[in-house]
Write a protein that holds these residues in place. Structure first.
Motif, PDB file in Angstrom:
ATOM      1  N   TRP A  41       0.856  -1.192   0.000  1.00  0.00           N
ATOM      2  CA  TRP A  41       0.000   0.000   0.000  1.00  0.00           C
ATOM      3  C   TRP A  41       0.883   1.229   0.000  1.00  0.00           C
ATOM      4  CZ3 TRP A  41      -4.472  -1.940  -1.199  1.00  0.00           C
ATOM      5  CH2 TRP A  41      -4.734  -3.259  -0.817  1.00  0.00           C
ATOM      6  N   GLY A 183      -6.849   1.931   1.049  1.00  0.00           N
ATOM      7  CA  GLY A 183      -5.509   1.426   1.336  1.00  0.00           C
ATOM      8  C   GLY A 183      -4.415   2.335   0.824  1.00  0.00           C
ATOM      9  N   MET A 223      -8.063  -5.010   4.588  1.00  0.00           N
ATOM     10  CA  MET A 223      -8.204  -4.848   3.148  1.00  0.00           C
ATOM     11  C   MET A 223      -8.742  -6.163   2.588  1.00  0.00           C
ATOM     12  SD  MET A 223      -7.430  -1.730   2.769  1.00  0.00           S
ATOM     13  CE  MET A 223      -7.578  -1.676   0.976  1.00  0.00           C
ATOM     14  N   ALA A 232      -3.858  -4.021  -4.599  1.00  0.00           N
ATOM     15  CA  ALA A 232      -2.981  -2.944  -4.145  1.00  0.00           C
ATOM     16  C   ALA A 232      -2.353  -2.274  -5.377  1.00  0.00           C
ATOM     17  CB  ALA A 232      -1.888  -3.519  -3.239  1.00  0.00           C
ATOM     18  N   GLY A 237     -11.357  -1.747   1.163  1.00  0.00           N
ATOM     19  CA  GLY A 237     -11.229  -2.028   2.583  1.00  0.00           C
ATOM     20  C   GLY A 237     -12.535  -2.095   3.336  1.00  0.00           C
TER      21      GLY A 237
END
Length: 425
Positions: A41, A183, A223, A232, A237
């Motif tokens: 992230w 994220g 997440m 990612a 999330g």
């Protein structure tokens, strides 16, 4: 009916395509490497590099139509960007959809596009200066918190998050999930939907409030994965809101106007997804055709087996039909407004993801075992496209609207009225 693209439509489509071909696609390996190094992230350097180049080239903030973006609250804030019509943007978004990370390079990625439009249409001047301007500049990112794990959120009246007035603040309690973008470390603000008046009429219970992600009580619980992918550095999330206090001035448009805002936000967002989906489908058919032409099985190229001729032909037909429906919906939005195009938006929202999923599935089959691996983009694309059958309303909701419109054409038939009365008795 003239299907010839205008000079302006061709100009912007070709400029976007050329920029992607010359600058973004050649950096795919860099993106892959950077996205898989270290923390999942994070900010991806190559995207930030591309953002500066698109700004310099005047290819920035395309998504806001020039006439439908007027503010309902304050007209003194000027939206900065190359504002295209929905039809013009559709052609550009298809090109962006061909490379998964391209949209952000043009500051045209969800959920920021929808959130910027909401802020521009419904935000106060103070809200725009604080949140819209840095979003337009690509300095921060945002989230839209609507869906909840405990209820069927396709019906917004089910939403359980409570927003209770306490003096000059609202106190927010609830749990949201599929909160796209939380994220990302640059995610600073979330447009959050909840109930300020649970006892009100069905569509006046909800409000939308700006919640800073660093406000006390905001917790990213986890997440979520999508078919095993974490998506990612953007991602989706589950967010817990526990006694989160936000000032009354953070309310958008006014208490009880949340459902109205959601309807205005989701229409353009739905078609933006579909525009990009056509680009994904184009890449899938390209991958499939190349694979079939370069692999030999049972004494001939796989492409020469008749079953694959049928699948390729159907894929091309389906892409062309879906593109025309998408362009029709975009054109109607431009000429008659989003509300008049609701049926076309619903149809394309169902058609586009299902079309792309079938083509990607065939492409995976053409690649054999490699198709389900991470060696190719297909498995990841399939997972991303599958989520679109839920995002911004599931297929069932849109199909219901389409069917009701169709039934409405014949509801006045004497036999139909008699049948309805019979059911009532």
């Amino acid at each position: 009916m003239d299907f010839t693209l205008s000079e302006r439509e061709t100009y912007f489509r070709d400029r976007v395509k050329s920029f992607i071909d010359q600058n973004i696609r050649p950096r795919q390996d860099d993106y892959n490497k950077q996205s898989h190094e270290g923390d999942r992230w994070k900010v991806i350097p190559v995207i930030e590099e591309m953002k500066e180049k698109t700004k310099a080239a005047g290819l920035w903030n395309f998504f806001m139509p020039p006439h439908s973006g007027q503010s309902h609250v304050d007209d003194s804030f000027e939206f900065e960007g190359t504002q295209l019509t929905n039809l013009e943007y559709a052609l550009c978004a298809e090109e962006m959809g061909k490379v998964g990370w391209a949209s952000e390079c043009f500051n045209c990625s969800a959920p920021d596009t929808g959130n910027m439009e909401v802020l521009h249409r419904y935000g106060t001047l103070e809200q725009k200066e604080k949140w819209l301007r840095p979003l337009m500049n690509g300095e921060i990112r945002s989230a839209f918190l609507m869906t909840e794990p405990a209820v069927a959120s396709s019906d917004a009246t089910n939403i359980e998050t409570r927003m209770e007035r306490d003096g000059d603040h609202y106190v927010i309690n609830g749990t949201k999930w599929w909160s796209s973008g939380v994220g990302d470390p640059r995610c600073k603000i979330a447009i959050t939907m909840g109930k300020t008046n649970p006892e009100g009429s069905r569509h006046s219970q909800q409000s939308q409030i700006l919640v800073p992600m660093d406000a006390p009580g905001v917790t990213i619980k986890r997440m979520l994965s999508v078919y095993g992918y974490d998506h990612a550095p953007h991602g989706h999330g589950e967010v817990v809101l526990e006694n989160v206090r936000v000032p009354v001035e953070n309310v958008l448009l006014g208490e009880g106007r949340g459902f109205e805002i959601a309807q205005g936000r989701l229409g353009p967002g739905r078609i933006h997804h579909c525009m990009r989906t056509i680009g994904v489908a184009e890449m899938a058919i390209e991958s499939m055709a190349k694979r079939l032409l370069t692999r030999v099985a049972f004494g001939k190229r796989i492409a020469d087996h008749s079953v694959w001729e049928q699948r390729i032909a159907k894929a091309r037909i389906d892409i062309e039909m879906t593109r025309l429906l998408c362009l029709k919906a975009a054109d109607m939005m431009d000429k008659a407004g989003n509300k008049s195009a609701q049926l076309e938006i619903a149809m394309i929202k169902v058609a586009a993801p299902n079309m792309a999923l079938q083509i990607i599935d065939d492409a995976i089959q053409a690649h054999g075992g490699g198709g389900v691996s991470s060696d190719f983009h297909l498995a990841h694309d399939w997972a991303a496209m599958r989520t679109l059958r839920f995002a911004d309303g599931p297929d069932e909701v849109h199909n219901r609207a389409i069917a009701r419109n169709e039934f409405g054409r014949y509801a006045d038939l004497p036999e139909a009225i008699a049948a309805k009365e019979q059911v009532r008795r």
